[in-house]
Design an enzyme around this catalytic site. Structure first.
Site, PDB file in Angstrom:
ATOM      1  N   TYR A  91     -15.768  15.658 -16.729  1.00 26.98           N
ATOM      2  CA  TYR A  91     -16.196  14.273 -16.639  1.00 26.98           C
ATOM      3  C   TYR A  91     -17.325  14.138 -15.601  1.00 26.98           C
ATOM      4  O   TYR A  91     -17.257  14.761 -14.533  1.00 26.98           O
ATOM      5  CB  TYR A  91     -14.983  13.419 -16.247  1.00 26.98           C
ATOM      6  CG  TYR A  91     -15.300  11.967 -16.093  1.00 26.98           C
ATOM      7  CD1 TYR A  91     -15.668  11.207 -17.192  1.00 26.98           C
ATOM      8  CD2 TYR A  91     -15.250  11.354 -14.856  1.00 26.98           C
ATOM      9  CE1 TYR A  91     -15.980   9.867 -17.053  1.00 26.98           C
ATOM     10  CE2 TYR A  91     -15.559  10.012 -14.704  1.00 26.98           C
ATOM     11  CZ  TYR A  91     -15.927   9.280 -15.813  1.00 26.98           C
ATOM     12  OH  TYR A  91     -16.236   7.960 -15.667  1.00 26.98           O
ATOM     13  N   LYS A 104      -7.704   5.489 -20.065  1.00 26.97           N
ATOM     14  CA  LYS A 104      -7.985   5.970 -21.407  1.00 26.97           C
ATOM     15  C   LYS A 104      -6.757   5.776 -22.305  1.00 26.97           C
ATOM     16  O   LYS A 104      -6.362   4.662 -22.560  1.00 26.97           O
ATOM     17  CB  LYS A 104      -8.455   7.424 -21.332  1.00 26.97           C
ATOM     18  CG  LYS A 104      -9.495   7.681 -20.229  1.00 26.97           C
ATOM     19  CD  LYS A 104     -10.827   7.008 -20.466  1.00 26.97           C
ATOM     20  CE  LYS A 104     -11.762   7.004 -19.266  1.00 26.97           C
ATOM     21  NZ  LYS A 104     -12.063   8.280 -18.648  1.00 26.97           N
ATOM     22  N   ASP A 125      -6.904  18.269 -15.624  1.00 24.38           N
ATOM     23  CA  ASP A 125      -7.201  16.896 -16.038  1.00 24.38           C
ATOM     24  C   ASP A 125      -6.739  16.763 -17.489  1.00 24.38           C
ATOM     25  O   ASP A 125      -7.357  17.313 -18.406  1.00 24.38           O
ATOM     26  CB  ASP A 125      -8.701  16.622 -15.883  1.00 24.38           C
ATOM     27  CG  ASP A 125      -9.039  15.151 -16.100  1.00 24.38           C
ATOM     28  OD1 ASP A 125      -8.346  14.498 -16.907  1.00 24.38           O
ATOM     29  OD2 ASP A 125     -10.005  14.667 -15.480  1.00 24.38           O
ATOM     30  N   ARG A 173       0.845  -1.210   0.000  1.00 25.84           N
ATOM     31  CA  ARG A 173       0.000   0.000   0.000  1.00 25.84           C
ATOM     32  C   ARG A 173       0.874   1.252   0.000  1.00 25.84           C
ATOM     33  O   ARG A 173       0.553   2.268  -0.602  1.00 25.84           O
ATOM     34  CB  ARG A 173      -0.973   0.017   1.183  1.00 25.84           C
ATOM     35  CG  ARG A 173      -1.675   1.371   1.315  1.00 25.84           C
ATOM     36  CD  ARG A 173      -2.945   1.390   2.174  1.00 25.84           C
ATOM     37  NE  ARG A 173      -2.894   0.550   3.338  1.00 25.84           N
ATOM     38  CZ  ARG A 173      -2.180   0.817   4.447  1.00 25.84           C
ATOM     39  NH1 ARG A 173      -1.473   1.918   4.544  1.00 25.84           N
ATOM     40  NH2 ARG A 173      -2.189  -0.034   5.449  1.00 25.84           N
TER      41      ARG A 173
HETATM   42  C1  LIG Z   1     -12.686   8.712 -17.463  1.00 28.43           C
HETATM   43  C2  LIG Z   1     -12.289  10.040 -16.963  1.00 28.43           C
HETATM   44  C3  LIG Z   1     -12.075  10.272 -15.597  1.00 28.43           C
HETATM   45  C4  LIG Z   1     -12.285   9.186 -14.553  1.00 28.43           C
HETATM   46  O1  LIG Z   1     -11.409   8.138 -14.702  1.00 28.43           O
HETATM   47  P1  LIG Z   1     -11.733   6.616 -14.245  1.00 28.43           P
HETATM   48  O2  LIG Z   1     -10.463   5.921 -14.545  1.00 28.43           O
HETATM   49  O3  LIG Z   1     -12.898   6.160 -15.046  1.00 28.43           O
HETATM   50  O4  LIG Z   1     -12.053   6.681 -12.784  1.00 28.43           O
HETATM   51  C5  LIG Z   1     -11.642  11.514 -15.205  1.00 28.43           C
HETATM   52  N1  LIG Z   1     -11.465  12.510 -16.099  1.00 28.43           N
HETATM   53  C6  LIG Z   1     -11.697  12.335 -17.417  1.00 28.43           C
HETATM   54  C7  LIG Z   1     -11.487  13.470 -18.360  1.00 28.43           C
HETATM   55  C8  LIG Z   1     -12.123  11.101 -17.884  1.00 28.43           C
HETATM   56  O5  LIG Z   1     -12.363  10.948 -19.198  1.00 28.43           O
END
Ligand SMILES: *Cc1c(COP(=O)(O)O)cnc(C)c1O
Length: 390
Positions: free
Chosen positions: A108, A205, A180, A55
């Site tokens: 998101y 992604k 982000d 962890r």
């Molecule tokens: C998918 C996404 C998230 C969240 O990510 P997860 O891995 O699904 O928890 C946050 N920001 C953006 C822009 C995203 O496309």
């Protein structure tokens, strides 16, 4: 756009940074250190290897963190169980009862859910601002503002925030600015060069890119953020597993090649949609018709592979067309080698109230496309047949 503007050495770093052959066996790939605990040589040499318990730190996860740090030109990274866990760690580090956070109003859906439906319960004040308008962000700053979180291009409308302008406002007010960077990744968008303090990724992604894992990361530009973020990573335990880190490491090694090819496909698909009589409008930052095309071209070296469009016959026709797709897959997620079509209003952004969605332009007719690696002609032919249905 594309290759020519890449900072030097990105491709070499994406292959080699953070990883080295296993000293014991010569294995070229970082081993999956699937181990809870790490044996200590003696009480006096506790922590000699740097690892105690997974962890608090794991060598495979560390390899991914180091690679992401190198790609973003940051000082450190912390990997998490998901993109949302990374955003949660960001909030836990900088926010507390009585503090205030400013967040891009188009973001998101999970970011909306976590801030508006969870953090407000703990006494955090949340403002969703139009971060494309610098003065609206400046006006939203309060005495107790402790964090600005922007998302650009934003999910799903692709609205762009001027990272340098918001970073300047944030720096002048002494507030950290987190971006982000999921949609463009450090390959196309170097957020620290533009003045941001933190970069967030859903590694689910483009970084993974193969629809194999759910993961996230927080990359830091400032030394002073390392200790508090590591503390939250260990305290909350929302860590990435060694297996996920290993798969993400392999995906990241081909990031530039996938993104370039997917973005080339996206430009072709966007042009096709722009000329199609059934399409009301199409939105892609690479199109001249994109309202913030100049800003998109200035602050990133590529336009990415996300598109959205609406049909002139409306939402029902859009749903019919989406269901008729064969090469494209109807699914949530984005950034993978498979081309995906998503209906944000019922899928990714269902957590955002309907009224709020329509105010932000996330209409019921909005179809979001994540363009993958298939042959351009196949992607276009499939859209053509689906849009031509009665
Ligand atoms: C998918 C996404 C998230 C969240 O990510 P997860 O891995 O699904 O928890 C946050 N920001 C953006 C822009 C995203 O496309």
């Amino acid at each position: 756009m594309g290759d020519a503007q890449r900072p030097d050495g990105f491709r070499t770093k994406q292959v080699h940074a953070g990883v080295k052959a296993d000293p014991e066996t010569g294995a070229i790939l970082t081993p999956i250190h699937q181990s809870t605990t790490f044996v200590q040589p003696s009480v006096n040499e506790y922590m000699k290897t740097g690892y105690t318990y997974s962890r608090s730190g794991n060598p495979t996860v560390r390899a991914l963190e180091n690679k992401l740090t190198a790609l973003e030109n940051g000082v450190d990274s912390a990997a998490f169980a998901s993109g949302m866990a990374a955003i949660n760690a960001l909030f836990m580090t900088f926010l507390g009862a009585g503090t205030h956070v400013i967040i891009s109003e188009v973001a998101y859906g999970g970011t909306y859910r976590l801030s508006e439906l969870v953090y407000t319960r703990f006494g955090v004040e949340v403002t969703f601002a139009n971060t494309s308008d610098v003065s609206s962000v400046a006006k939203s700053i309060r005495e107790n503002t402790a964090l600005i979180l922007t998302e650009t291009p934003a999910n799903p409308t692709l609205k762009i925030t001027d990272i340098a302008a918001i970073s300047e406002v944030a720096t002048n007010a002494g507030i950290p600015h987190a971006v982000d960077n999921t949609f463009l990744t450090p390959y196309y968008q170097q957020v620290f060069d533009l003045g941001a303090d933190l970069s967030i990724h859903s590694t689910t992604k483009y970084l993974d890119g193969h629809n194999a894992t759910v993961g996230g990361a927080l990359v830091m530009a400032r030394e002073e953020h390392i200790e508090p973020i590591r503390f939250i990573q260990n305290a909350t335990g929302t860590i990435m597993s060694p297996m996920v880190a290993w798969l993400t490491l392999q995906g990241t090694k081909t990031l530039s090649e996938r993104m370039d090819r997917q973005s080339t496909n996206a430009m072709e698909v966007a042009r096709f949609l722009e000329d199609h009589p059934a399409v009301e409008h199409v939105v892609y930052p690479g199109l001249k018709s994109f309202p913030q095309h100049d800003l998109a071209s200035r602050q990133a070296s590529g336009y990415g592979a996300m598109i959205w469009f609406e049909l002139n016959e409306g939402a029902e026709k859009g749903k019919t067309a989406m269901s008729a797709l064969q090469v494209w897959t109807l699914a949530e997620n984005l950034g993978s080698v498979e081309s995906l079509a998503t209906h944000p209003a019922t899928m990714t952004h269902a957590a955002v109230p309907a009224e709020e969605r329509s105010r932000l332009g996330i209409t019921d007719g909005l179809v979001r496309l994540s363009v993958g690696l298939e042959d351009t002609e196949d992607l276009i032919a499939d859209l053509d047949q689906a849009l031509s249905l009665d």
